[in-house]
Write a protein that holds these residues in place. Structure first.
Motif, mmCIF file in Angstrom:
data_model
loop_
_atom_site.group_PDB
_atom_site.id
_atom_site.type_symbol
_atom_site.label_atom_id
_atom_site.label_comp_id
_atom_site.label_asym_id
_atom_site.label_seq_id
_atom_site.Cartn_x
_atom_site.Cartn_y
_atom_site.Cartn_z
ATOM 1 N N SER A 99 84.075 52.601 24.946
ATOM 2 C CA SER A 99 82.670 52.748 25.350
ATOM 3 C C SER A 99 82.304 51.800 26.474
ATOM 4 N N THR A 100 82.696 50.523 26.348
ATOM 5 C CA THR A 100 82.305 49.566 27.388
ATOM 6 C C THR A 100 82.995 49.917 28.708
ATOM 7 N N GLN A 148 81.178 52.934 30.137
ATOM 8 C CA GLN A 148 79.867 52.593 30.709
ATOM 9 C C GLN A 148 80.038 52.015 32.106
ATOM 10 N N THR A 173 81.308 54.759 34.556
ATOM 11 C CA THR A 173 80.297 55.766 34.891
ATOM 12 C C THR A 173 79.324 55.240 35.936
ATOM 13 N N SER A 226 73.742 59.162 32.764
ATOM 14 C CA SER A 226 73.479 57.921 32.048
ATOM 15 C C SER A 226 73.407 58.148 30.554
ATOM 16 N N ALA A 249 76.819 58.703 29.008
ATOM 17 C CA ALA A 249 77.708 57.543 28.897
ATOM 18 C C ALA A 249 77.054 56.392 28.145
ATOM 19 N N VAL A 304 74.446 54.575 29.258
ATOM 20 C CA VAL A 304 74.023 53.496 30.141
ATOM 21 C C VAL A 304 72.603 53.807 30.576
ATOM 22 N N ARG A 315 72.501 48.906 27.281
ATOM 23 C CA ARG A 315 73.760 49.483 26.807
ATOM 24 C C ARG A 315 74.068 49.140 25.358
ATOM 25 N N TRP A 361 73.864 51.585 22.218
ATOM 26 C CA TRP A 361 74.928 52.577 22.116
ATOM 27 C C TRP A 361 76.187 51.953 21.533
#
Lengths: 456, 456
Positions: A333-334, A337, A340, B267, B270, B272, B289, B292
């Motif tokens: 996920s990180t 992020q 993206t 966004s 993902a 963000v 962030r 999430w």
């Protein structure tokens, strides 16, 4: 044509009605119905019909109407219609299209058929096609049209209006006329708004704006979009090496490119093929997605290898394997992020290569902060779960390192691709995801194994 | 103003030069330099300066120049500049902006300050603001401007030209004039191209096109974009409940909305925050962030629980844990592919709710085909790895089920969100990813455990 207010939706009722007319062979009633619709709506309708029904519709539409509809149909459906149409009908349609649409359509045909069509259309149309077809699809030359009005700087407003009258049919949408010198070189621009306010004997040279933003035919289409957006242009002239005016790109072409580039980026990031939204052959879609899946499968076998190297640690505390999903998901996920934001920023131009260092630093700060919070949370949970808070702390610290590493990879891979002149979206997300799975598990298992060795 | 050909990049040299002028307090030289630049380029430049330097630049720019620059600056930088500017300077800038830009800017201010600004601008400006501010940001009313030319159907071409001359400064870009009846209701449209070709005494009624596509002020901005794209419009008039003309939306506003909606979708997918590309406060980005990530962490603890329930199987064959990453990645990728295509298709309108059943069917066929290929491959590898081809086959079959399940979830979640009138992009990807991890591991462990029980 009927105005459409709000959402124009093709109803089931309309589809049934059209199918009935086709079955009855009722060309007259069908023609009347189609005439009342906008081409874009007929295009929507056509996507709900089968191949024979589509051909019947095209037979009923006049050549010009058929062309207007054909350019509005989604690409996969369009190519199926093109296969079904005979060369004669197709030539007639091509003759009625705007030059850029005609070139796009003919450019997508198999080489043999393209040659046949070029050979059978009117001479002015085949000349236009031969001008446009050599330009690569994703350049200014590849998206420009030849329908514009250019006038010499020494002409008068009256001459300009006369020229507009001559080109009234050819140039459907006209917002500016461009001014050229003796050698056809772009020298200025006048908006129709200004033109309409000037007396007929006024010299164009005196009222034109000499500061005209233009693009070279070789300019990448993304760069064209960037300019149009930045300066809020409604159309942009295209010039050749000698700065001679050779074409124009209009606002609707720009919107098409924006959609196309966004689709492409999103598709590349997810490992799906572009334009498959309207593609309905499952085999074609499968073939496009499969390489990403196989690459992912093989990549994750490296994760399997990593785990197998630490088999003794897992055997000693089987609960270590419970947290593989958390470790993978957090790194994934990180990293995703960061990737993206950077891919999108590079695409929209909001992250220029100048600001990259700053962006990376911001990403690392964000990673440190979020890594610390998630690390503490996971450390506490693992500590409670396996009743060993020292091991919990080790897992927590490992997670901080994993998040830092994943964010760095997510932010730097698209930047590196950009610097190497690849598309930053190209496989960034699948690549970053797989790498982060492998590295995340490696970091986690190294940390806990070191701890287990240390406590003996 | 200097024309920009190709890529206009703010160079380090220019930035240094500007910084020098500011340090020397050399307003004159700086003014000359800025005057030669396009507002969008000054906006780019400003993003490289610190807060005091920015204020100096705004002091040097005339109010109108300052406004043109301010609207081009990225939102996070813009809000910092607004905080720094005093009310008097800000009022002067607001007066020079186009009505839609002015409303956007004032609408983003804290309520107190917005009221102060509205109270201190010229009366015509405050009236415009009070007309525009009530509309929600994401509707046609929220993005429309009040700069347009409308003429009565009984007027002549000469009257129209006279009106254009009156509004020459106010309406910067003019491509069409709209025709209204006695009650200000929208009745037709004329392009400037047609206007320029008609004699002065011609009645507007006789030359107007009565079929004009318009939107109601309450129309969602995505729907406006859809209409503009579908019918290739350059601007679209906005009407109220009585079909009275109240505003216009132009091509550049449409492009802004397209970018905004795409940013938002990407966004959300993902996890963000939107617009964080130009946000450089790490803390703000982290805060956006983190939810999430925490949701993902807690979600994956369910995966941990699932694995722990099958601890005995893992203990019996520790190698089963080696393949957790492959299982998770395959479910994740196939689910993500399906979700991406559906979310994007719903956003661009290529997947309408009518075609949903068909789309789901296509996705399941693709999943079956790709699942079979990947399943066979993984089955073979697992068989080789643990020297047990029967267990390998079981893993392969499990993978087919996992891929089918993941694709179904990926395709159906965004559709379900859309039907429930939520944004399909909203958390689809993180939610689908986490669910697929949990379900994938569950399916895998159920299959292998059943097999282990069966062989005893």
């Amino acid at each position: 044509m009927v105005a459409n207010l709000g959402k124009p939706q093709i109803s089931e009722k309309l589809i049934d009605e059209v199918k009935d007319f086709i079955q009855q062979g009722n060309e007259q009633e069908l023609g009347k119905l189609l005439e009342e619709m906008m081409p874009a709506d007929v295009a929507d309708l056509i996507e709900h019909l089968d191949s024979d029904e589509r051909l019947f519709i095209f037979k009923v539409l006049e050549p010009e109407g058929a062309g207007d509809v054909l350019v509005e149909v989604e690409p996969p459906v369009q190519s199926r219609i093109l296969e079904d149409l005979d060369d004669e009908s197709l030539s007639e349609i091509v003759q009625e299209l705007e030059s850029d649409d005609a070139a796009d359509l003919v450019g997508d045909l198999p080489a043999d058929r393209a040659r046949a069509i070029i050979g059978s259309v009117r001479e002015d149309v085949s000349q236009d096609l031969e001008k446009l077809l050599p330009y690569p699809e994703d350049t200014a030359g590849g998206i420009m049209g030849l329908e514009y009005v250019a006038i010499h700087a020494d002409a008068t407003v009256r001459d300009a209006i006369h020229l507009i009258r001559e080109k009234r049919e050819e140039v459907e949408n006209l917002y500016h006329i461009w001014v050229v010198d003796d050698f056809q070189r772009l020298a200025g621009v006048i908006s129709l708004k200004d033109l309409v306010l000037e007396p007929g004997d006024r010299k164009i040279r005196e009222i034109m704006n000499p500061e005209v933003i233009s693009v070279h035919a070789d300019t990448d289409q993304e760069e064209v979009v960037h300019l149009v957006k930045k300066y809020d242009l409604v159309n942009i002239p295209v010039v050749d090496d000698q700065h001679r005016l050779i074409g124009r790109i209009t606002h609707d072409d720009i919107i098409d490119v924006i959609e196309e580039e966004t689709d492409e980026d999103i598709s590349l990031m997810a490992g799906v093929v572009n334009q498959e939204i309207t593609e309905d052959s499952p085999l074609k879609i499968s073939r496009a997605r499969l390489p990403w899946l196989i690459a992912g499968l093989l990549g994750e076998l490296i994760s399997a290898l990593v785990i197998s190297r630490f088999e003794t640690s897992v055997q000693r505390i089987i609960a270590l394997s419970f947290f593989f999903p958390v470790i993978m998901a957090m790194g994934g996920s990180t990293g995703n992020q960061a990737a993206t934001v950077v891919v999108r920023g590079l695409a929209t131009g909001d992250i220029s290569l100048v600001k990259i260092g700053k962006r990376l630093l911001v990403e690392m700060k964000v990673a440190l902060f979020n890594g610390l919070i998630c690390g503490m949370l996971l450390g506490l949970i693992v500590g409670l779960w396996i009743a060993d808070f020292r091991l919990g702390s080790v897992v927590g610290v490992a997670l901080v390192v994993i998040v830092l590493n994943a964010s760095f990879l997510g932010a730097s891979v698209p930047i590196a691709l950009k610097k190497l002149h690849f598309d930053p979206a190209l496989g960034t997300v699948p690549f970053v995801a797989t790498s982060n799975d492998i590295l995340g598990l490696l970091i986690y298992l190294i940390f806990v194994t070191s701890y287990l060795r240390w406590i003996g």
